[in-house]
Scaffold this motif. Structure first.
Motif, short mmCIF file in Angstrom:
data_model
loop_
_atom_site.label_atom_id
_atom_site.label_comp_id
_atom_site.label_asym_id
_atom_site.label_seq_id
_atom_site.Cartn_x
_atom_site.Cartn_y
_atom_site.Cartn_z
N LEU A 269 -50.88 101.98 -7.73
CA LEU A 269 -52.22 101.82 -7.21
C LEU A 269 -53.44 101.82 -5.81
CD1 LEU A 269 -53.26 100.18 -10.35
CD2 LEU A 269 -52.44 101.99 -9.92
N PRO A 270 -53.17 100.68 -5.02
CA PRO A 270 -54.22 100.97 -3.73
C PRO A 270 -53.55 101.41 -2.68
CG PRO A 270 -53.27 98.81 -4.08
CD PRO A 270 -52.69 99.88 -5.37
N LEU A 271 -51.96 101.96 -3.43
CA LEU A 271 -51.58 103.56 -2.00
C LEU A 271 -52.00 104.97 -2.48
CD1 LEU A 271 -47.97 102.32 -2.18
CD2 LEU A 271 -49.82 102.46 0.34
N GLU A 272 -51.95 104.83 -4.14
CA GLU A 272 -53.11 106.20 -4.66
C GLU A 272 -54.66 106.61 -4.01
OE1 GLU A 272 -52.82 108.28 -8.87
OE2 GLU A 272 -53.71 106.21 -8.56
N ARG A 273 -54.75 105.55 -4.66
CA ARG A 273 -56.66 105.31 -4.10
C ARG A 273 -56.48 105.68 -2.06
NH1 ARG A 273 -57.28 100.19 -7.32
NH2 ARG A 273 -57.23 99.20 -5.20
N HIS A 274 -55.83 105.59 -1.68
CA HIS A 274 -55.94 105.43 -0.23
C HIS A 274 -55.24 106.96 0.31
CE1 HIS A 274 -55.47 104.75 3.90
NE2 HIS A 274 -54.14 105.24 4.37
N ALA A 275 -54.61 107.71 -0.26
CA ALA A 275 -53.24 108.68 -0.44
C ALA A 275 -54.76 109.68 -1.05
CB ALA A 275 -52.91 109.26 -1.32
N LYS A 276 -55.95 109.96 -2.03
CA LYS A 276 -56.86 110.36 -2.13
C LYS A 276 -57.81 110.38 -1.26
CE LYS A 276 -56.18 110.38 -7.13
NZ LYS A 276 -56.96 110.07 -8.58
N LEU A 277 -57.98 108.80 -0.82
CA LEU A 277 -59.73 109.02 0.30
C LEU A 277 -58.60 109.54 1.92
CD1 LEU A 277 -60.77 105.67 -0.04
CD2 LEU A 277 -61.90 107.50 -0.46
N LYS A 278 -57.98 109.80 1.99
CA LYS A 278 -57.27 110.32 3.22
C LYS A 278 -57.08 112.48 2.95
CE LYS A 278 -57.41 106.66 5.95
NZ LYS A 278 -58.57 106.93 7.01
N GLY A 279 -56.95 112.63 1.66
CA GLY A 279 -56.27 113.63 1.70
C GLY A 279 -55.64 114.02 1.76
N MET A 280 -54.71 112.73 1.74
CA MET A 280 -53.11 114.00 1.28
C MET A 280 -52.87 113.86 -0.29
SD MET A 280 -52.10 109.61 3.13
CE MET A 280 -51.95 109.47 4.10
N HIS A 281 -51.58 114.99 0.55
CA HIS A 281 -50.51 115.19 -0.93
C HIS A 281 -50.45 114.44 -2.32
CE1 HIS A 281 -47.36 117.42 -3.41
NE2 HIS A 281 -47.53 118.30 -2.60
N HIS A 282 -50.43 115.07 -3.59
CA HIS A 282 -50.42 114.21 -5.02
C HIS A 282 -49.36 113.57 -4.32
CE1 HIS A 282 -47.11 116.89 -6.74
NE2 HIS A 282 -48.15 117.37 -6.30
N ALA A 283 -47.91 113.48 -3.83
CA ALA A 283 -46.90 113.27 -3.47
C ALA A 283 -46.61 112.46 -2.97
CB ALA A 283 -45.74 114.00 -3.66
N ALA A 284 -47.37 111.83 -1.41
CA ALA A 284 -48.11 110.85 -1.16
C ALA A 284 -47.92 109.08 -1.49
CB ALA A 284 -49.22 111.09 -0.02
N PRO A 285 -48.64 108.89 -1.99
CA PRO A 285 -48.28 107.41 -3.22
C PRO A 285 -46.96 106.85 -3.22
CG PRO A 285 -50.13 108.48 -3.71
CD PRO A 285 -49.67 109.58 -3.56
N THR A 286 -46.09 108.36 -3.96
CA THR A 286 -44.73 108.06 -4.67
C THR A 286 -43.84 107.87 -3.30
OG1 THR A 286 -44.95 108.59 -5.74
CG2 THR A 286 -42.91 108.44 -5.91
N LEU A 287 -44.33 108.52 -1.95
CA LEU A 287 -43.29 108.54 -0.24
C LEU A 287 -43.89 106.94 -0.20
CD1 LEU A 287 -43.92 112.00 0.61
CD2 LEU A 287 -41.83 111.09 -0.44
N LEU A 288 -45.22 106.90 0.37
CA LEU A 288 -45.66 105.50 0.77
C LEU A 288 -44.70 103.87 0.15
CD1 LEU A 288 -49.12 106.70 1.80
CD2 LEU A 288 -47.49 106.49 2.98
#
Length: 68
Positions: free
Chosen positions: A49-68
């Motif tokens: 969940l925090p990784l997903e929020r961070h990725a959205k705030l930074k405008g990252m690709h939707h798969a970024a939280p899974t990779l992080l």
């Protein structure tokens, strides 16, 4: 000093194969122990969940939280 052959018919390839198998078994056992250890430390279900929020705030690709 080199190790002696276990028999006259055992060549270098066979000895190398047995050592490789022993190393691979040891390596995989250590990896399994590390996975168990890390799984016990981190709750991976809530860590996403925090990784997903961070990725959205930074405008990252939707798969970024899974990779992080």
């Amino acid at each position: 000093m080199d190790a002696r052959r276990s028999s006259a018919t055992v060549g270098r390839g066979v000895r190398s194969s047995s050592a490789l198998i022993a190393f691979a078994e040891l390596f995989l056992q250590i990896e399994i122990e590390q996975i168990d250890f890390m799984s016990a430390i981190y709750d991976f279900d809530t860590l996403y969940l925090p990784l997903e929020r961070h990725a959205k705030l930074k405008g990252m690709h939707h798969a970024a939280p899974t990779l992080l």
